[in-house]
Design an enzyme around this catalytic site. Structure first.
Site, PDB file in Angstrom:
ATOM      1  N   GLY A 156       0.828  -1.315   0.000  1.00  0.00           N
ATOM      2  CA  GLY A 156       0.074  -0.171   0.001  1.00  0.00           C
ATOM      3  C   GLY A 156       0.812   1.235   0.053  1.00  0.00           C
ATOM      4  O   GLY A 156       2.100   1.175  -0.273  1.00  0.00           O
ATOM      5  N   ARG A 157       0.371   2.264   0.508  1.00  0.00           N
ATOM      6  CA  ARG A 157       1.019   3.685   0.377  1.00  0.00           C
ATOM      7  C   ARG A 157       2.337   3.606   1.419  1.00  0.00           C
ATOM      8  O   ARG A 157       3.314   3.901   0.811  1.00  0.00           O
ATOM      9  CB  ARG A 157       0.277   4.815   1.183  1.00  0.00           C
ATOM     10  CG  ARG A 157      -0.705   5.181   0.037  1.00  0.00           C
ATOM     11  CD  ARG A 157      -1.529   6.336   0.947  1.00  0.00           C
ATOM     12  NE  ARG A 157      -2.368   5.649   1.769  1.00  0.00           N
ATOM     13  CZ  ARG A 157      -3.914   5.827   1.549  1.00  0.00           C
ATOM     14  NH1 ARG A 157      -4.350   6.553   0.667  1.00  0.00           N
ATOM     15  NH2 ARG A 157      -4.676   5.194   2.479  1.00  0.00           N
ATOM     16  N   ILE A 158       2.304   2.782   2.642  1.00  0.00           N
ATOM     17  CA  ILE A 158       3.443   2.827   3.315  1.00  0.00           C
ATOM     18  C   ILE A 158       4.470   1.909   2.665  1.00  0.00           C
ATOM     19  O   ILE A 158       5.509   2.256   2.740  1.00  0.00           O
ATOM     20  CB  ILE A 158       3.194   2.521   4.878  1.00  0.00           C
ATOM     21  CG1 ILE A 158       1.845   3.472   5.436  1.00  0.00           C
ATOM     22  CG2 ILE A 158       4.359   2.425   5.788  1.00  0.00           C
ATOM     23  CD1 ILE A 158       1.405   3.151   6.871  1.00  0.00           C
ATOM     24  N   THR A 236       5.120  -2.708  11.264  1.00  0.00           N
ATOM     25  CA  THR A 236       4.725  -1.467  11.708  1.00  0.00           C
ATOM     26  C   THR A 236       3.016  -1.495  11.170  1.00  0.00           C
ATOM     27  O   THR A 236       2.475  -0.305  11.270  1.00  0.00           O
ATOM     28  CB  THR A 236       5.198  -0.413  11.205  1.00  0.00           C
ATOM     29  OG1 THR A 236       5.426  -0.555   9.713  1.00  0.00           O
ATOM     30  CG2 THR A 236       6.725  -0.156  11.494  1.00  0.00           C
ATOM     31  N   ARG A 238      -0.260  -3.759  12.299  1.00  0.00           N
ATOM     32  CA  ARG A 238      -1.136  -3.984  13.304  1.00  0.00           C
ATOM     33  C   ARG A 238      -0.664  -5.268  13.958  1.00  0.00           C
ATOM     34  O   ARG A 238      -0.072  -6.337  13.255  1.00  0.00           O
ATOM     35  CB  ARG A 238      -2.551  -4.298  12.824  1.00  0.00           C
ATOM     36  CG  ARG A 238      -3.385  -2.903  12.667  1.00  0.00           C
ATOM     37  CD  ARG A 238      -3.575  -2.362  13.729  1.00  0.00           C
ATOM     38  NE  ARG A 238      -4.252  -0.989  13.624  1.00  0.00           N
ATOM     39  CZ  ARG A 238      -3.762   0.196  13.278  1.00  0.00           C
ATOM     40  NH1 ARG A 238      -2.361   0.487  13.481  1.00  0.00           N
ATOM     41  NH2 ARG A 238      -4.716   1.243  13.271  1.00  0.00           N
ATOM     42  N   GLU A 267      -1.659  -5.479  22.875  1.00  0.00           N
ATOM     43  CA  GLU A 267      -1.027  -4.174  22.845  1.00  0.00           C
ATOM     44  C   GLU A 267      -1.646  -3.279  24.002  1.00  0.00           C
ATOM     45  O   GLU A 267      -3.016  -3.401  24.077  1.00  0.00           O
ATOM     46  CB  GLU A 267      -1.355  -3.405  21.620  1.00  0.00           C
ATOM     47  CG  GLU A 267      -0.150  -2.423  21.192  1.00  0.00           C
ATOM     48  CD  GLU A 267      -0.240  -2.066  19.696  1.00  0.00           C
ATOM     49  OE1 GLU A 267      -0.985  -1.096  19.437  1.00  0.00           O
ATOM     50  OE2 GLU A 267       0.044  -2.851  18.789  1.00  0.00           O
ATOM     51  N   HIS A 286       4.142   1.476  19.583  1.00  0.00           N
ATOM     52  CA  HIS A 286       3.286   1.974  18.566  1.00  0.00           C
ATOM     53  C   HIS A 286       3.346   3.522  18.174  1.00  0.00           C
ATOM     54  O   HIS A 286       2.471   4.231  18.255  1.00  0.00           O
ATOM     55  CB  HIS A 286       1.675   1.417  18.966  1.00  0.00           C
ATOM     56  CG  HIS A 286       0.764   1.592  17.533  1.00  0.00           C
ATOM     57  ND1 HIS A 286      -0.182   0.707  17.474  1.00  0.00           N
ATOM     58  CD2 HIS A 286       0.836   2.161  16.611  1.00  0.00           C
ATOM     59  CE1 HIS A 286      -0.860   0.806  16.466  1.00  0.00           C
ATOM     60  NE2 HIS A 286      -0.145   1.540  15.697  1.00  0.00           N
ATOM     61  N   ALA A 288       5.082   4.741  15.160  1.00  0.00           N
ATOM     62  CA  ALA A 288       5.680   4.925  14.055  1.00  0.00           C
ATOM     63  C   ALA A 288       4.954   6.078  13.404  1.00  0.00           C
ATOM     64  O   ALA A 288       5.858   6.923  12.469  1.00  0.00           O
ATOM     65  CB  ALA A 288       5.274   3.701  12.841  1.00  0.00           C
TER      66      ALA A 288
HETATM   67  C1  DGY Z   1      -2.641   4.362  12.354  1.00  0.00           C
HETATM   68  O1  DGY Z   1      -2.964   5.480  12.113  1.00  0.00           O
HETATM   69  O2  DGY Z   1      -3.346   3.482  11.996  1.00  0.00           O
HETATM   70  C2  DGY Z   1      -1.370   4.143  13.093  1.00  0.00           C
HETATM   71  O3  DGY Z   1      -1.347   2.578  13.519  1.00  0.00           O
HETATM   72  C3  DGY Z   1      -1.177   5.154  14.317  1.00  0.00           C
HETATM   73  O4  DGY Z   1      -0.881   6.195  13.641  1.00  0.00           O
END
Ligand code: DGY
Length: 343
Positions: A156-158, A236, A238, A267, A286, A288
């Site tokens: 995806g984007r990230i 990074t 879920r 978490e 959590h 990032a």
């Molecule tokens: C999100 O935005 O889904 C991240 O896990 C927290 O910024």
């Protein structure tokens, strides 16, 4: 005409809170921890809008307990905490905050990759413990990042931003996604491969999928066995995308060399969890997307989504804008809102 009543489940950056306070009668939960379930149900009972975080479960029970609620604005890109079909069924609009955190999150994923590869946390601990007595030819040797192979699980984007960062380190980048992205393959120098091939060939496996029933425990014992014994896992996305107990076993048995986790299941991860004590596992809370600028932008989008929903308009970042004008969204309003100008 009064103002709409909204509940905000935590103190969020002023870029969002100031807008919310200007247009709404807002109750803001002040504690560092999320409101307990019964408090959330009680406080939202008379609310027209809700600003939620990924720590708040928004389901049919909550939506029924809050009959005036017409918009839920989540300050996160991930929205696995919201039952979107239940919201749509009732005509409740839902929004998230995509885009603004993409690069910040990719920066952090790459930082985790480098920290794990080059044993930075172990080095800091070593110095803090007073163990540094000389330059050691064998001390804390790690893995090279440059020219190594990065395996992306999810493009995806990230994931795509992660690929760009890898390019700067002359890495080979393999990816797997349910949707092949041939459009990006040549511009980002990516090679598509089935998941088992990505895992078998990658020195670093970085997970970038949303949490869905299909991706729950996608990275499990069988997947760790497919990885190289020298490989490092980075997550990074879920926590539940990775099977935590299987990861503990894989690290203990040396099936993989290390892990760096921004997200975990559960978490928070308890301080006495085996992963926390393992020198080859980095666990951070959590964070990032946690740069000041990005969190401000996320808060502002959350506020604009909220205000649009209260106005009965499509949300700028809507997850179910097809319900505009339906169900609760069509209920008469006893307030007059004006949409703030975007800067
Ligand atoms: C999100 O935005 O889904 C991240 O896990 C927290 O910024």
């Amino acid at each position: 005409m009064g103002k709409p009543r909204v509940y905000v489940t935590r103190i969020i950056p002023d870029a969002g809170l100031d807008l919310i306070r200007e247009y709404c009668d807002a109750i803001i939960w002040q504690d560092e921890l999320p409101p307990p379930r019964e408090v959330l149900l009680r406080e939202t009972r008379d609310a027209d809008g809700l600003v939620s975080l990924l720590t708040d479960r928004i389901d049919g029970e909550l939506l029924d307990a809050c009959p005036r609620l017409r918009v839920v604005s989540n300050m996160a890109v991930g929205f696995d905490n919201i039952n979107i079909p239940e919201a749509s069924e009732r005509g409740v609009l839902a929004g998230n905050t995509p885009g603004v955190l993409t690069e910040t999150t990719a920066d952090f994923a790459f930082a985790l990759l480098m920290a794990a590869a080059r044993r930075i946390v172990e080095g800091v601990d070593y110095v803090r413990a007073g163990k540094w007595r000389t330059w050691g030819p064998m001390l804390l040797m790690g893995a090279d990042v440059h020219h190594a192979t990065l395996g992306l699980v999810g493009l995806g984007r990230i994931g795509a931003e992660m690929a760009k960062r890898a390019r700067g380190f002359d890495m080979r980048v393999l990816y797997y996604d349910v949707m092949r992205r041939e459009d990006l393959e040549s511009s980002l120098h990516l090679e598509y491969a089935p998941l088992d091939m990505v895992l078998a060939n990658a020195d670093f496996v970085s997970v970038h999928t949303p949490l869905t029933p299909e991706t729950h425990h996608l990275m499990n014992g069988e997947r760790f066995e497919q990885m190289k014994p020298s490989a490092i896992l980075i997550n990074t996305s879920r926590g539940p995308v990775v099977d935590t107990e299987a990861l503990v076993v894989a690290l203990q048995k040396g099936e993989i060399a290390g892990a760096a986790l921004d997200v975990t299941e559960p978490e928070p991860l308890p301080a006495d969890h085996p992963l926390v004590a393992m020198p080859n596992c980095i666990v951070v809370p959590h964070i990032a997307s946690a740069s000041s600028i990005t969190r401000g932008k996320m808060a502002e989008i959350a506020a604009r989504n909220l205000i649009a929903g209260l106005n009965g308009e499509a949300l700028p970042c809507g997850l179910n804008n097809d319900v505009v004008g339906k169900g609760r969204n069509a209920m008469p309003r006893d307030w007059q809102l004006f949409t703030p100008e975007a800067e």
